[in-house]
Design an enzyme around this catalytic site. Structure first.
Site, PDB file in Angstrom:
ATOM      1  N   HIS A 182       0.784  -1.151  -0.039  1.00 35.84           N
ATOM      2  CA  HIS A 182      -0.048  -0.186   0.032  1.00 35.84           C
ATOM      3  C   HIS A 182       0.709   1.117   0.118  1.00 35.84           C
ATOM      4  CE1 HIS A 182      -3.699  -2.354   0.238  1.00 35.84           C
ATOM      5  NE2 HIS A 182      -3.406  -2.935   1.602  1.00 35.84           N
TER       6      HIS A 182
ATOM      7  N   ASP B 229      -5.614  -7.786  -3.719  1.00 32.27           N
ATOM      8  CA  ASP B 229      -5.799  -7.532  -2.331  1.00 32.27           C
ATOM      9  C   ASP B 229      -7.052  -8.405  -1.642  1.00 32.27           C
ATOM     10  OD1 ASP B 229      -5.900  -6.743   0.401  1.00 32.27           O
ATOM     11  OD2 ASP B 229      -5.561  -4.722   0.090  1.00 32.27           O
TER      12      ASP B 229
END
Length: 481
Positions: free
Chosen positions: A294, A345
């Site tokens: 991220h 994800d």
């Protein structure tokens, strides 16, 4: 359980493609030879088609590494798109009204409720469906950030890797490569020394994480390797992070969630005196094995500090958008030498073309400009993002080589060039159209380790896997009587 689709008789020895994306870009009339080990033994461009070679029915590209996955969350895709009045926001220093606001933290609470329901058999069914979808979306390797460890009561299974094997068996059924990343997860927040009750299935220690890595990595299962992961700085103590880092070997990939939410950044500053990435750099933890997942909220000095360590950056555009994380500093990431990779994800999207498209569009919306990711050296936005993601993905999965190169695993994607979104597109702009002309169809053919796992859009186990997935979803989501 559907049988694995690995079969020696499906392994072609030589392939010939009219066009293929090699390390330096597009090449014409390419002959590939596959070794007995499932790796590329030779690749020769500008050669005539031999009679014994299988013709590749479309332009050929290397597969993509999906550098960040939580397979069980595939069961949650599309199930969190309502703002429920009863949502709770339980971050360590939440300052929003749970009845009028929905954010990452309230989504996380709902996700935990799903994690508490899933059985090993359901996880295998969910992961198998996901992995077939990922293959059809152009991924041939997936890095599984795995923290669903214990039974629903938080008690370890007799085989502590029971759920890990569920994921590995699902990958075998699909025929996808798998990098398992057992996760260090020991507390609920910076100032919370233990896990919350709804996190009870996640508990681990440095010793248990390393033992899991060793068992998985040396299991002998085809297409399976392993690294380790640290959930985040908030979820593991500095002492435990240092212990796990010291246990790892020089070739072990280390993944960590970092700076996904501004609340996490603020809490880290308040507790540890530095922003998360700056803290990792200060402790001299980072090196080329590390992957920062991220890294949405950064400052320029943090990006500069990462570049000097060799660590990589994993961006997950669809999930970061879905959760309202914010925009990463893509121009500075691309302007550095840092390796970048992409992940899906939470799997609301399962195609790398959609991830790259959303990554670029987010920047355009924010900056009110076009072709943010292009450069003088690489004027194609799609090609630059593709090239960077290819290079970074190899390191994220723990590979020294990747792509259509001698010695790399023989993974291949074949473009469905007769699909409407590509009709009439000039050869030099094929990558642009693949990423930015949507909707795009699945890949015509997909090869992993020298074997076709998708052929003419067909996966041998797709129907039986879909049946098991549908059954698992009904069990999870049907209200209890």
């Amino acid at each position: 359980m559907p049988s694995a689709i690995v079969s020696p008789r499906l392994k072609p020895k030589r392939l010939w493609a009219a066009r293929a994306w090699l390390e330096s870009g597009w090449a014409e009339r390419v002959l590939f030879t596959i070794g007995d080990d499932g790796h590329w033994a030779s690749i020769v461009a500008d050669t005539d088609q031999p009679k014994d070679a299988t013709i590749v029915n479309g332009a050929a590209l290397p597969g993509m590494v999906n550098a960040h996955s939580h397979a069980f969350q595939r069961a949650f895709a599309g199930m969190a798109e309502r703002r429920e009045s009863g949502s709770q926001n339980t971050s360590t220093s939440a300052n929003t009204n749970a009845n009028t606001s929905d954010n990452f933290w309230s989504w996380r609470d709902r996700m935990y409720s799903v994690a508490l329901r899933i059985t090993p058999d359901q996880l295998e069914a969910i992961a198998a469906q996901l992995f077939i979808e990922l293959l059809r979306g152009g991924y041939t390797q997936v890095c599984e950030f795995h923290y669903l460890l214990h039974d629903p009561q938080g008690t370890p299974y007799d085989d502590s890797l029971r759920l890990s094997w569920s994921v590995a068996d699902a990958a075998s059924t699909a025929g996808i490569g798998l990098t398992m990343l057992p996760v260090l997860y020991e507390r609920a927040g910076f100032n919370q020394p233990t896990l919350r009750d709804d996190q009870r299935r996640f508990a681990s220690t440095p010793a248990s994480v390393w033992a899991a890595r060793e068992a998985l990595h040396h299991s002998g299962k085809p297409l399976l390797n392993a690294g380790v992961a640290i959930h985040s700085l908030r979820a593991a103590s500095p002492q435990s992070i240092a212990v796990l880092r010291d246990l790892t070997t020089d070739d072990t990939a280390i993944h960590i969630h970092v700076s996904e939410q501004m609340q996490e950044v603020e809490d880290c500053v308040a507790t540890l005196g530095a922003r998360p990435i700056a803290r990792l750099a200060q402790e001299k933890l980072l090196d080329s094995r590390w992957q920062l997942v991220h890294a949405t909220h950064t400052v320029e000095s943090e990006i500069a500090s990462i570049a000097s360590t060799g660590a990589g950056f994993v961006v997950c555009p669809s999930t970061e958008a879905n959760l309202g994380d914010g925009f990463c500093d893509l121009p500075n990431w691309l302007g550095s030498s840092i390796r970048m990779s992409i992940g899906s994800d939470s799997h609301i999207t399962r195609d790398w073309r959609e991830e790259l498209r959303l990554l670029e569009y987010g920047q355009r919306l924010q900056k009110r400009q076009r072709n943010i990711s292009a450069s003088i050296a690489t004027p194609s936005t799609a090609e630059r993002l593709w090239q960077r993601s290819q290079t970074g993905g190899a390191a994220a999965a723990g590979f020294k080589q990747w792509g259509l190169a001698v010695g790399a695993r023989a993974d291949l994607l074949v473009v469905s060039s007769d699909d409407a979104h590509l009709l009439g597109i000039p050869d030099l702009q094929l990558m642009d159209a693949l990423v930015f002309s949507s909707p795009s169809s699945p890949w015509r053919d997909v090869m992993v380790a020298g074997q076709w796992v998708v052929r003419d859009h067909h996966h041998a186990n797709a129907a039986s896997v879909a049946d098991r997935f549908a059954k698992a979803m009904r069990e999870i989501w049907t209200p209890k009587q």
